[in-house]
Design a protein around this motif. Structure first.
Motif: not given
Length: 311
Positions: A89-116
């Protein structure tokens, strides 16, 4: 009320103002998703935002994680988002967290080739590097000089330029010459005599110069070696760059923010990383509670790669 733990600023300043606190976690509204954060990317821009932060501000503009709740109409740039999806997710506000609620427009699937941790550091450097290449029109057959080619933006710009068919000469310290070479660049050591070393590395000349470090050396050498100032761009040397008439990109004074270019770049970056064609180098990871130490390392200018918090 649902709560989570997050890093919060007590006021403006540096890393010393960061505190780990229990904070409310909002349920996702229409067009929003809640993410259980697996890693949060740390970037120099976080330091800039912190310098002017109000008490209660929440740092962190990019992350990777797993979707735990979705609101109505939760559609991202690559399609609908569902609970259980592994995402970035990018851009977001407050990413330094255990959980966060963000706009879906900032969210894309994670590339499988990359770790977290690597996935959490893909998008900001990626969209910035894409903006540099787009603004200067990098294309097949160009020879590109990247100042700071071992840094996050520089290493990504190097890889993306190669994808376009360019040859890349990259400046780096002696310790990072092999890193540049391993990613397909022609490494040169910065410092006195740089222009001559670049000429030796690229005897047919330099077509484009991309400055990711902002030093006088980077600007001076770029002006010396590239005739067309429209094909020189900086994301750091705003005062010098403005005086010289080169392209200023990003969030600095007088710079082109390139919002449309950067937003549109996210999907292609995920696709490239997904098939192993775009690498992200992570130097260190830290627990969420050690956000101060993590940001201090980034502030040092020598993190040895990208830095991530692991909640």
């Amino acid at each position: 009320m649902t709560t989570t733990h997050a890093i919060v600023a007590s006021g403006p300043g540096g890393p010393e103002v960061l505190e780990l606190r229990e904070v409310p976690l909002a349920a996702p509204g229409s067009g929003e998703v809640t993410i259980s954060v697996r890693a949060a990317g740390i970037n120099p821009v976080d330091l800039k935002k912190l310098a002017g932060a109000e008490a209660g501000a929440r740092p962190g503009i990019e992350l990777s994680g797993v979707v735990t709740a979705v609101g109505d109409g939760a559609v991202g740039p690559l399609g609908e988002i569902a609970v259980g999806d592994e995402v970035v997710a990018y851009p977001v506000v407050g990413g330094y967290a255990q959980d966060v609620t963000v706009p879906a427009t900032s969210v894309l699937r994670k590339p499988r080739a990359l770790d977290w941790a690597r996935a959490a550091n893909l998008l900001l450097v990626g969209v910035t590097a894409t903006h540099l290449l787009e603004a200067t029109g990098v294309h097949d057959g160009d020879t590109v000089l990247v100042h700071g080619a071992s840094g996050g933006v520089g290493l990504t710009a190097l890889q993306l330029a190669l994808q376009r068919g360019a040859t890349v000469v990259g400046t780096a310290s002696a310790a990072n010459q092999q890193l540049v070479a391993d990613h397909g660049g022609i490494p040169v050591i910065y410092g006195e005599g740089l222009a001559d070393r670049v000429r030796s590395a690229a005897p047919e000349g330099i077509d484009v110069a991309l400055d990711t470090v902002g030093t006088d050396e980077a600007v001076d050498v770029s002006l010396e070696l590239v005739a067309d100032r429209d094909r020189i761009a900086t994301i750091a040397a705003f005062a010098r760059g403005g005086e010289a008439g080169i392209r200023l990109l990003g969030g600095g004074p007088g710079a082109d923010p390139g919002r449309e270019i950067r937003s549109a770049a996210r999907g292609p970056l995920v696709e490239l990383a997904d098939r192993g064609a775009l690498d992200v180098v992570v130097g260190r990871t830290f627990p969420l509670a050690e956000a101060r130490a993590a940001l201090e390392l980034v502030a040092s200018g020598h993190p040895g790669g990208q830095v991530a918090l692991l909640p």
